[in-house]
Design a protein around this motif. Structure first.
Motif, short mmCIF file in Angstrom:
data_model
loop_
_atom_site.label_atom_id
_atom_site.label_comp_id
_atom_site.label_asym_id
_atom_site.label_seq_id
_atom_site.Cartn_x
_atom_site.Cartn_y
_atom_site.Cartn_z
N LEU A 70 0.67 -1.09 0.02
CA LEU A 70 0.18 -0.11 -0.01
C LEU A 70 0.95 1.35 0.15
CD1 LEU A 70 -2.56 -1.09 2.89
CD2 LEU A 70 -2.87 -1.41 0.43
N ARG A 71 2.00 1.16 0.09
CA ARG A 71 2.93 2.39 0.54
C ARG A 71 4.46 1.68 0.21
NH1 ARG A 71 2.58 4.80 5.76
NH2 ARG A 71 0.34 3.73 5.86
N GLY A 72 5.39 2.88 -0.06
CA GLY A 72 6.77 2.57 -0.28
C GLY A 72 7.60 2.72 1.06
N ALA A 75 13.32 -2.33 -1.13
CA ALA A 75 12.84 -2.39 -2.68
C ALA A 75 12.28 -3.54 -3.19
CB ALA A 75 13.98 -1.75 -3.68
N ALA A 76 12.99 -4.55 -2.82
CA ALA A 76 12.59 -6.16 -3.32
C ALA A 76 11.20 -6.28 -2.79
CB ALA A 76 13.55 -6.97 -3.18
N TYR A 77 11.04 -6.30 -1.41
CA TYR A 77 9.85 -6.73 -0.68
C TYR A 77 8.66 -5.54 -1.20
CZ TYR A 77 6.79 -8.20 2.96
OH TYR A 77 5.66 -8.64 3.85
N PRO A 104 17.13 1.16 5.99
CA PRO A 104 16.58 1.05 7.03
C PRO A 104 16.60 2.52 7.46
CG PRO A 104 18.18 -0.68 6.89
CD PRO A 104 18.44 0.07 5.53
N ALA A 105 17.72 3.34 7.52
CA ALA A 105 17.74 4.65 7.91
C ALA A 105 16.56 5.60 7.43
CB ALA A 105 19.01 5.24 7.76
N ALA A 106 16.46 5.39 6.04
CA ALA A 106 15.33 6.15 5.40
C ALA A 106 14.10 5.81 5.85
CB ALA A 106 15.45 6.11 3.96
N LEU A 107 13.89 4.71 6.30
CA LEU A 107 12.32 3.84 6.62
C LEU A 107 12.29 4.18 8.05
CD1 LEU A 107 12.53 0.61 4.67
CD2 LEU A 107 11.08 2.59 3.91
N ALA A 108 13.15 4.24 8.83
CA ALA A 108 12.97 4.46 10.22
C ALA A 108 11.73 5.44 10.67
CB ALA A 108 14.27 4.71 11.05
#
Length: 255
Positions: free
Chosen positions: A150-152, A157-159, A207-211
């Protein structure tokens, strides 16, 4: 009206049924007396769940192997047909996480492994069981998608690509087979307590960008809560629900 099927004799295939959401789903179907193909890569785990299914009132057979192998896919479909006469419900649940990698840091091995297990294998198994459902004039396919469908901002990227693909496949099947008595839906779990592992280096870019975003996930769900949604979507109670991707995420997708 029960949230589960009104037909206790349904033939059900559950992939990734040796643990987590797959195990909980198999056990919930078993309470309705379903006949279940337990498909998993872990022989011991699959056999343990098969015993639990029998104790819960269902019937179970196991198929062990990696669903990236077409021969394993064919064996799952053939087993359901030989043992139970066909496939009434297919639950495409098996999946793995990526390492939360950004695209520039995703190597070919990670990409191909995640896409192969999370997207290509469900497509192939769906393709394998569709002739049986078409011959019967009915069937339900339920996918385990993800918040990452539903979101980025929920995974690497792969998952994320694999689970967006699952959402698209869910909807394509619904359109293509809506007049054939076959329904296709998906659940989109948020954080869920299972044994799925996230092997991520928190110091890398992904991981840092997604945190900042994954912190909105809230309280994780139980596998049984995801299973309840899956079994509902496969049931007669959801007979007019087709092409839906249902968030089961305690409101994370609403944030």
């Amino acid at each position: 009206m029960s949230v589960t099927t009104s037909d206790p004799g349904r033939s059900v295939v559950v992939t990734g049924a040796g643990s987590g959401i797959g195990r909980a789903t198999a056990l919930l179907f078993a309470q309705e007396g379903a006949r279940i193909v337990i498909a998993d890569v872990d022989d011991a785990a699959a056999r343990a769940v098969a015993e639990e299914v029998e104790q819960a009132g269902g019937t179970a057979v196991t198929v062990i192997g990696d669903l990236r192998d077409q021969a394993v896919v064919d064996r799952v479909a053939a087993t359901a047909t030989a043992e139970f006469g066909g496939v009434d419900v297919l639950v495409n649940n098996a999946g793995i996480m990526d390492s939360m990698s950004a695209a520039a840091d995703t190597d070919d091995d990670e990409w191909e492994r995640v896409i192969g297990i999370n997207l290509t294998a469900p497509f192939r198994l769906t393709r394998a069981v569709l002739p049986h459902m078409l011959a019967a004039g009915k069937g339900a396919v339920v996918f385990t998608a993800s918040e990452a469908s539903l979101r980025g901002s929920a995974a690497g990227a792969a998952y994320t690509a694999s689970k967006h693909g699952i959402a698209g496949l869910t909807k394509s099947l619904a359109v293509m087979y809506r007049d054939k008595g076959i329904r296709s839906n998906a659940v989109a779990p948020g954080g869920t307590i299972t044994n799925i592992r996230v092997d991520a280096d928190r110091s890398t870019h992904g991981p840092a960008a997604l945190a900042p975003y994954t912190g909105n996930a809230g309280i994780p769900s139980r596998a049984e809560e995801q299973a309840a949604a899956i079994v509902f979507l496969a049931s007669d109670a959801a007979s007019n629900i087709n092409g839906a991707v249902l968030p089961v995420d305690n409101g994370w997708s609403a944030v």
